[in-house]
Design a protein around this motif. Sequence first.
Motif, PDB file in Angstrom:
ATOM      1  N   ALA A 139       0.835  -1.205   0.000  1.00  8.70           N
ATOM      2  CA  ALA A 139       0.000   0.000   0.000  1.00  8.70           C
ATOM      3  C   ALA A 139       0.869   1.254   0.000  1.00  8.70           C
ATOM      4  O   ALA A 139       1.886   1.308   0.702  1.00  8.70           O
ATOM      5  CB  ALA A 139      -0.914   0.008   1.227  1.00  8.70           C
ATOM      6  N   VAL A 140       0.455   2.256  -0.771  1.00  6.79           N
ATOM      7  CA  VAL A 140       1.169   3.536  -0.771  1.00  6.79           C
ATOM      8  C   VAL A 140       0.912   4.200   0.573  1.00  6.79           C
ATOM      9  O   VAL A 140      -0.225   4.390   0.988  1.00  6.79           O
ATOM     10  CB  VAL A 140       0.689   4.446  -1.927  1.00  6.79           C
ATOM     11  CG1 VAL A 140       1.297   5.841  -1.809  1.00  6.79           C
ATOM     12  CG2 VAL A 140       1.039   3.816  -3.265  1.00  6.79           C
ATOM     13  N   ARG A 141       1.998   4.547   1.271  1.00  2.81           N
ATOM     14  CA  ARG A 141       1.898   5.130   2.607  1.00  2.81           C
ATOM     15  C   ARG A 141       2.240   6.611   2.641  1.00  2.81           C
ATOM     16  O   ARG A 141       1.850   7.318   3.554  1.00  2.81           O
ATOM     17  CB  ARG A 141       2.812   4.393   3.571  1.00  2.81           C
ATOM     18  CG  ARG A 141       2.513   2.924   3.704  1.00  2.81           C
ATOM     19  CD  ARG A 141       1.152   2.697   4.391  1.00  2.81           C
ATOM     20  NE  ARG A 141       0.867   1.290   4.530  1.00  2.81           N
ATOM     21  CZ  ARG A 141       1.281   0.542   5.533  1.00  2.81           C
ATOM     22  NH1 ARG A 141       1.986   1.053   6.486  1.00  2.81           N
ATOM     23  NH2 ARG A 141       0.975  -0.740   5.550  1.00  2.81           N
ATOM     24  N   HIS A 142       3.011   7.074   1.650  1.00  5.87           N
ATOM     25  CA  HIS A 142       3.436   8.478   1.646  1.00  5.87           C
ATOM     26  C   HIS A 142       3.807   8.857   0.225  1.00  5.87           C
ATOM     27  O   HIS A 142       4.368   8.044  -0.515  1.00  5.87           O
ATOM     28  CB  HIS A 142       4.639   8.653   2.583  1.00  5.87           C
ATOM     29  CG  HIS A 142       5.122  10.061   2.711  1.00  5.87           C
ATOM     30  ND1 HIS A 142       4.390  11.056   3.316  1.00  5.87           N
ATOM     31  CD2 HIS A 142       6.291  10.643   2.325  1.00  5.87           C
ATOM     32  CE1 HIS A 142       5.076  12.183   3.297  1.00  5.87           C
ATOM     33  NE2 HIS A 142       6.230  11.964   2.701  1.00  5.87           N
ATOM     34  N   GLN A 143       3.491  10.097  -0.145  1.00  3.91           N
ATOM     35  CA  GLN A 143       3.884  10.617  -1.447  1.00  3.91           C
ATOM     36  C   GLN A 143       4.460  12.006  -1.270  1.00  3.91           C
ATOM     37  O   GLN A 143       4.027  12.752  -0.398  1.00  3.91           O
ATOM     38  CB  GLN A 143       2.690  10.688  -2.402  1.00  3.91           C
ATOM     39  CG  GLN A 143       2.157   9.328  -2.792  1.00  3.91           C
ATOM     40  CD  GLN A 143       1.108   9.426  -3.871  1.00  3.91           C
ATOM     41  OE1 GLN A 143       1.420   9.807  -4.988  1.00  3.91           O
ATOM     42  NE2 GLN A 143      -0.119   9.072  -3.540  1.00  3.91           N
ATOM     43  N   ARG A 178      13.760  10.451   5.212  1.00  4.80           N
ATOM     44  CA  ARG A 178      13.497  11.140   6.479  1.00  4.80           C
ATOM     45  C   ARG A 178      12.092  10.838   6.983  1.00  4.80           C
ATOM     46  O   ARG A 178      11.876  10.692   8.179  1.00  4.80           O
ATOM     47  CB  ARG A 178      13.727  12.640   6.318  1.00  4.80           C
ATOM     48  CG  ARG A 178      15.201  12.989   6.246  1.00  4.80           C
ATOM     49  CD  ARG A 178      15.409  14.490   6.170  1.00  4.80           C
ATOM     50  NE  ARG A 178      16.833  14.779   6.160  1.00  4.80           N
ATOM     51  CZ  ARG A 178      17.438  15.558   5.289  1.00  4.80           C
ATOM     52  NH1 ARG A 178      16.746  16.172   4.335  1.00  4.80           N
ATOM     53  NH2 ARG A 178      18.741  15.763   5.361  1.00  4.80           N
ATOM     54  N   TRP A 179      11.138  10.748   6.066  1.00  2.00           N
ATOM     55  CA  TRP A 179       9.782  10.393   6.474  1.00  2.00           C
ATOM     56  C   TRP A 179       9.777   9.005   7.114  1.00  2.00           C
ATOM     57  O   TRP A 179       9.172   8.802   8.168  1.00  2.00           O
ATOM     58  CB  TRP A 179       8.821  10.448   5.283  1.00  2.00           C
ATOM     59  CG  TRP A 179       7.416  10.130   5.695  1.00  2.00           C
ATOM     60  CD1 TRP A 179       6.492  10.993   6.209  1.00  2.00           C
ATOM     61  CD2 TRP A 179       6.787   8.841   5.659  1.00  2.00           C
ATOM     62  NE1 TRP A 179       5.325  10.319   6.497  1.00  2.00           N
ATOM     63  CE2 TRP A 179       5.479   9.000   6.169  1.00  2.00           C
ATOM     64  CE3 TRP A 179       7.213   7.578   5.250  1.00  2.00           C
ATOM     65  CZ2 TRP A 179       4.591   7.936   6.274  1.00  2.00           C
ATOM     66  CZ3 TRP A 179       6.319   6.515   5.351  1.00  2.00           C
ATOM     67  CH2 TRP A 179       5.031   6.698   5.860  1.00  2.00           C
ATOM     68  N   LEU A 180      10.462   8.039   6.470  1.00  2.00           N
ATOM     69  CA  LEU A 180      10.537   6.688   7.042  1.00  2.00           C
ATOM     70  C   LEU A 180      11.194   6.715   8.417  1.00  2.00           C
ATOM     71  O   LEU A 180      10.721   6.053   9.352  1.00  2.00           O
ATOM     72  CB  LEU A 180      11.320   5.757   6.119  1.00  2.00           C
ATOM     73  CG  LEU A 180      10.574   5.117   4.972  1.00  2.00           C
ATOM     74  CD1 LEU A 180      11.530   4.316   4.096  1.00  2.00           C
ATOM     75  CD2 LEU A 180       9.446   4.230   5.465  1.00  2.00           C
ATOM     76  N   ALA A 181      12.261   7.473   8.566  1.00  2.00           N
ATOM     77  CA  ALA A 181      12.952   7.556   9.855  1.00  2.00           C
ATOM     78  C   ALA A 181      12.024   8.149  10.920  1.00  2.00           C
ATOM     79  O   ALA A 181      12.016   7.685  12.070  1.00  2.00           O
ATOM     80  CB  ALA A 181      14.224   8.385   9.722  1.00  2.00           C
ATOM     81  N   GLN A 182      11.232   9.144  10.549  1.00  2.00           N
ATOM     82  CA  GLN A 182      10.295   9.755  11.500  1.00  2.00           C
ATOM     83  C   GLN A 182       9.218   8.766  11.950  1.00  2.00           C
ATOM     84  O   GLN A 182       8.656   8.923  13.025  1.00  2.00           O
ATOM     85  CB  GLN A 182       9.633  10.988  10.892  1.00  2.00           C
ATOM     86  CG  GLN A 182      10.561  12.164  10.739  1.00  2.00           C
ATOM     87  CD  GLN A 182       9.943  13.287   9.914  1.00  2.00           C
ATOM     88  OE1 GLN A 182       8.873  13.146   9.330  1.00  2.00           O
ATOM     89  NE2 GLN A 182      10.640  14.417   9.860  1.00  2.00           N
ATOM     90  N   GLN A 183       8.956   7.760  11.139  1.00  2.00           N
ATOM     91  CA  GLN A 183       7.970   6.743  11.496  1.00  2.00           C
ATOM     92  C   GLN A 183       8.585   5.684  12.411  1.00  2.00           C
ATOM     93  O   GLN A 183       7.902   4.750  12.820  1.00  2.00           O
ATOM     94  CB  GLN A 183       7.408   6.054  10.239  1.00  2.00           C
ATOM     95  CG  GLN A 183       6.874   6.968   9.169  1.00  2.00           C
ATOM     96  CD  GLN A 183       5.932   8.028   9.682  1.00  2.00           C
ATOM     97  OE1 GLN A 183       4.933   7.724  10.305  1.00  2.00           O
ATOM     98  NE2 GLN A 183       6.272   9.285   9.450  1.00  2.00           N
ATOM     99  N   GLY A 184       9.881   5.800  12.704  1.00  2.00           N
ATOM    100  CA  GLY A 184      10.568   4.829  13.546  1.00  2.00           C
ATOM    101  C   GLY A 184      10.916   3.545  12.822  1.00  2.00           C
ATOM    102  O   GLY A 184      11.040   2.495  13.442  1.00  2.00           O
TER     103      GLY A 184
END
Length: 163
Positions: A37-41, A65-71
Amino acid sequence: MNESSPPPAWVIHCDGSAWPNPGRMGLGAVVTGPDGAVRHQVSEATTFTGCNNEAELRALMHALRWLAQQGLAASTPVQVFSDSSVLVEQLGGRPAAPLARLAPLFDEARSVLHRFDNVRLQWIPRHRNGAADTLARTALGLAPKAATPPSQRDRKKPKKKRR
């Protein structure tokens, strides 16, 4: 003997546009979860100018960076797809001759990549990166490019006979 399959990965497709080149930059990225599933664009225009390679690099860093912010930096593998051979060569472990102007930005990208335990970068042809390209171009107000697979691009049109 049962072979275990690799753990599911997060997938990033990234692309960048500059208009003109160099010029205003548009960043595009699609982040897909391990479930598909698309989680971020990302579809973002910058307020400063640069080249296509810089835009693509900034799009990748935004997605990471978005992935890192999600832990998610240490927990799940990440597969990055880019149609920029420069980006893949510079960050994929076999750097080509350094690009002096972009060297600080590549260093910054390497530090972002080092937050992740398992990242693979892979070059893909432009026609397989259409969603990220469309997001980057849309950010600049440009129409999407028509994706033409190489098999169709290389076909020769039949010549008309002259009488």
